[in-house]
Scaffold this motif. Structure first.
Motif, PDB file in Angstrom:
ATOM      1  N   SER A 167       7.520   4.993 -28.159  1.00  0.00           N
ATOM      2  CA  SER A 167       7.155   3.575 -28.235  1.00  0.00           C
ATOM      3  C   SER A 167       7.946   2.833 -29.299  1.00  0.00           C
ATOM      4  CB  SER A 167       5.658   3.431 -28.532  1.00  0.00           C
ATOM      5  OG  SER A 167       5.360   3.865 -29.856  1.00  0.00           O
ATOM      6  N   ASN A 226       3.407   4.338 -33.672  1.00  0.00           N
ATOM      7  CA  ASN A 226       2.811   4.578 -32.356  1.00  0.00           C
ATOM      8  C   ASN A 226       1.308   4.310 -32.373  1.00  0.00           C
ATOM      9  OD1 ASN A 226       3.247   5.591 -29.542  1.00  0.00           O
ATOM     10  ND2 ASN A 226       1.664   7.020 -30.214  1.00  0.00           N
ATOM     11  N   PHE A 230      -0.411   1.621 -29.926  1.00  0.00           N
ATOM     12  CA  PHE A 230      -1.494   1.926 -28.996  1.00  0.00           C
ATOM     13  C   PHE A 230      -2.713   1.034 -29.259  1.00  0.00           C
ATOM     14  CE2 PHE A 230      -5.066   4.932 -27.683  1.00  0.00           C
ATOM     15  CZ  PHE A 230      -4.999   4.565 -26.344  1.00  0.00           C
ATOM     16  N   TRP A 233      -1.989  -2.207 -27.700  1.00  0.00           N
ATOM     17  CA  TRP A 233      -2.124  -2.050 -26.237  1.00  0.00           C
ATOM     18  C   TRP A 233      -3.587  -2.180 -25.836  1.00  0.00           C
ATOM     19  CZ3 TRP A 233      -4.672   1.117 -22.822  1.00  0.00           C
ATOM     20  CH2 TRP A 233      -4.174   1.220 -21.531  1.00  0.00           C
ATOM     21  N   VAL A 256      -5.087   7.160 -31.604  1.00  0.00           N
ATOM     22  CA  VAL A 256      -4.726   8.096 -30.542  1.00  0.00           C
ATOM     23  C   VAL A 256      -5.835   9.151 -30.431  1.00  0.00           C
ATOM     24  CG1 VAL A 256      -3.085   9.911 -29.868  1.00  0.00           C
ATOM     25  CG2 VAL A 256      -2.248   7.733 -30.796  1.00  0.00           C
ATOM     26  N   TYR A 281      -5.104   6.332 -22.923  1.00  0.00           N
ATOM     27  CA  TYR A 281      -3.926   6.851 -23.627  1.00  0.00           C
ATOM     28  C   TYR A 281      -2.907   7.404 -22.631  1.00  0.00           C
ATOM     29  CZ  TYR A 281      -0.950   9.050 -27.082  1.00  0.00           C
ATOM     30  OH  TYR A 281       0.144   9.388 -27.849  1.00  0.00           O
ATOM     31  N   TYR A 284      -1.141   4.485 -21.263  1.00  0.00           N
ATOM     32  CA  TYR A 284      -0.213   4.005 -22.293  1.00  0.00           C
ATOM     33  C   TYR A 284       1.041   4.872 -22.334  1.00  0.00           C
ATOM     34  CZ  TYR A 284       1.539   3.520 -27.138  1.00  0.00           C
ATOM     35  OH  TYR A 284       2.315   3.366 -28.253  1.00  0.00           O
TER      36      TYR A 284
END
Length: 639
Positions: A167, A226, A230, A233, A256, A281, A284
């Motif tokens: 990412s 990351n 996330f 997101w 995560v 996840y 993603y």
């Protein structure tokens, strides 16, 4: 060159210029190459050119050796050796875009972190370049393994951090610049007109696989940026932090999810918050992977002036952890205007002599919109390793190569031959067999393809996100048994049930479509031809449908005997008896028995038949009297 040219012409891949990945310097400060015998591999490329293989490929060093540092010496040396004899016509380089090790030290916030790794910048920096830094993405006590070739002095057993986060915006920028610089270097060089396309590669082995996917116990990415990405997101999806916590539950400091949540050992309850968190996840992972690929594909298309672009992608068939790999984005990938072909190694499950073999992706769906290119890295009888179903004799090698060609012709795919071991094809008989296959290919490929499959194996990507590892293996075993019933089988994405022609289809196979909803199920029933049946294999969908007379309930692992009973009961056309695998379309029919067989093959109609293996006409007929030795083959062209 267009995509049809690539479909109609086989390729050959060798270890030519095989370079260390991540890019690191050798004792002279130049990019480290693992395979130093350029002349030997050049002779192998020449041998394939003499056999009629026009397109060649290998890993080409990207020239990216450090932060804002480039060195194209290894790239140029590889091309000079490849084209030295003048026999090689066309080239498609595979370009890896993984970061140099010093990049990780420059941008620790963008480094991939495993679940056991540090969560702070200083902790990550302390591990860069140490034995706890996983450079390859998988455990390897011998380091970079070149199939009995180069010996790596660095064991790769790190469990804490790996290379770039998928990412990372910094990686996308820097690797994109490296790709564009390389393409400009190549296109302006002496071999620019020989290069017909580019294969974009990154991650483990350049297969767009995230770090750790090959190890069941490795999971991530808990890297600094990351985790932030996330979280953003999730906020975009749910609108607010309160709504996000309502969907995922209280996720603590790590945004995560842990591996136990994201990759459940058993089928989860889809409405549980932890399941929603884990599936998000996985979605993603697919989004950032497809973001990266579309980003690099657009650069390759633009910089090359519109040449072909492709990549490894979409290992959804018999690969565990396909969701974690981010390989469940087929609808987006097939709609991407900058990608022409997708590839994967052939399936490693039951791919030896006398076995059905198969693909890792939904080849028929891909070929209806793009091109699937199957990497035929089958171990010949010359392979040193005894794993992955090697052939034991020259004759078994020949049969396996005919099967791979027949498989890909019947699904309208392209293919390339791969010499991963360095010497797998160093045999006059093998190269004569390849020459015969190329000749058959030239006769068959110009004719329009039409599927004759009456059985469709249907892949529901959403269900793959919650399919446990064991069930993935069981599904593959079942598919191989359906293939052994002497019928033609195609594999497609569920979405293509509503798009592709289904005339003549009598059975669809749904392997544990656990996340299938009731509305989609109704659409499936409406789309199927009259009399077509649905075989539910394993767990029923979450919607728990009321089974009708259209449905057949089967266990997750379907035996050959069970599959054959269904095939016979439904009147599905069997080209051969149970125990013989068949690949067929309107142009060819081929037979691959596990044991010696004598039988009468019904072609389903009268054809002018040509024996491709022995290069002789058979005559006009509907029936073939066949006597095939165990693990041998028979391949016929139909006119």
């Amino acid at each position: 060159m267009n995509v049809d040219f690539l479909r109609d012409h086989p390729l050959f891949w060798s270890q030519m210029g095989f370079c260390y990945d991540p890019p690191i310097p050798d004792e002279n400060g130049r990019p480290r190459v693992l395979n130093l015998n350029f002349q030997r591999d050049a002779r192998r490329h020449d041998a394939f050119a003499d056999a009629g293989v026009d397109i060649h490929t290998c890993i080409l060093h990207a020239g990216w050796v450090g932060v804002d540092r480039y060195d194209y010496s290894l790239c140029d040396r590889t091309l000079e050796a490849l084209f030295a004899s003048g026999k090689v016509k066309y080239f498609i380089p595979r370009v890896k875009l993984n970061v140099p090790v010093e990049w990780c030290a420059q941008y620790p916030e963008d480094v991939w972190v495993y679940d056991k790794g540090p969560r702070d910048r200083e902790g990550i920096l302390r591990l860069v370049g140490t034995p706890r830094h996983d450079w390859l993405g998988f455990d390897s006590p011998d380091g970079y393994d070149l199939q009995g070739g180069w010996l790596d002095p660095r064991p790769n057993m790190g469990d804490d951090i790996s290379m770039q986060s998928f990412s990372s915006k910094q990686w996308l920028q820097d690797a994109g610049k490296a790709l564009e610089n390389l393409i400009r270097h190549l296109e302006s060089g002496p071999y620019g007109d020989r290069i017909i396309g580019y294969q974009v590669a990154y991650g483990i082995s350049g297969e767009l696989m995230p770090w750790g996917r090959n190890n069941a116990r490795k999971f991530g990415d808990f890297g600094i940026n990351n985790q932030k990405n996330f979280l953003q997101w999730g906020l975009r999806k749910y609108g607010s932090m309160d709504a996000l916590r309502e969907a995922w539950g209280d996720f603590g400091e790590d945004v995560v999810p842990p591996q136990t949540v994201a990759e459940p050992a058993e089928f989860p309850v889809l409405t549980e918050k932890s399941t929603v968190w884990g599936m998000d996840y996985m979605r993603y992972q697919t989004e950032i992977n497809t973001d990266a690929l579309t980003h690099f594909a657009a650069i390759a298309r633009r910089a090359s002036g519109g040449k072909l672009v492709g990549a490894f992608y979409g290992y959804v068939m018999d690969v565990v952890r396909a969701a974690f790999a981010g390989h469940l984005g087929w609808e987006r990938m097939l709609a991407c205007p900058d990608i022409d072909f997708f590839a994967a190694p052939k399936s490693y499950r039951e791919s030896g002599p006398g076995e059905p073999g198969g693909e890792m992706g939904p080849a028929v769906s891909v070929n209806s919109r793009k091109l699937w290119v199957d990497e035929c890295d089958n171990r010949t009888h010359l392979a040193l390793s005894t794993d992955l179903h090697p052939a034991g004799t020259p004759e078994e090698t020949y049969a396996v190569h005919w099967r791979e060609w027949s498989k890909n012709v019947s699904h309208n795919s392209g293919l390339w031959y791969m010499d991963l071991g360095g010497g797998w094809f160093d045999h006059e008989g093998i190269m004569e067999n390849i020459r015969r296959i190329v000749e058959a290919n030239k006769r068959v490929r110009p004719r329009p393809h039409r599927s004759v499959a009456q059985v469709l194996n249907v892949i529901h990507q959403e269900s793959k996100m919650v399919t446990p590892r064991l069930n993935t293996r069981e599904a593959t075993t079942s598919l191989r048994n359906w293939q052994r019933t002497g019928v033609a089988v195609d594999s497609i994405l569920l979405e293509d049930l509503f798009r592709l022609p289904l005339e003549g289809v009598k059975l669809i196979l749904l392997s544990s479509p656990y996340a299938l909803d009731g509305e989609t199920l109704c659409r499936i029933r409406e789309a199927l031809p009259a009399g077509c049946r649905i075989a539910w294999q394993g767990e029923l969908p979450f919607c728990r449908p009321q089974l009708t007379e259209q449905d057949i309930a089967l266990p997750m692992t379907v035996t050959l005997e069970e599959a054959n009973r269904v095939v016979e009961a439904l009147g599905i056309h069997q080209y051969a008896p149970a125990g013989c695998s068949v690949y067929a379309d309107n142009r060819i029919v081929s037979f691959f028995p596990g044991e010696a067989m004598t039988f009468t093959a019904d072609l389903g109609g009268e054809f002018e038949v040509y024996d491709a293996v022995h290069q002789r006409p058979v005559g006009k007929t509907r029936y073939l009297e066949l006597d095939i030795a165990a693990r041998d083959c028979a391949v016929f062209e139909l006119y």
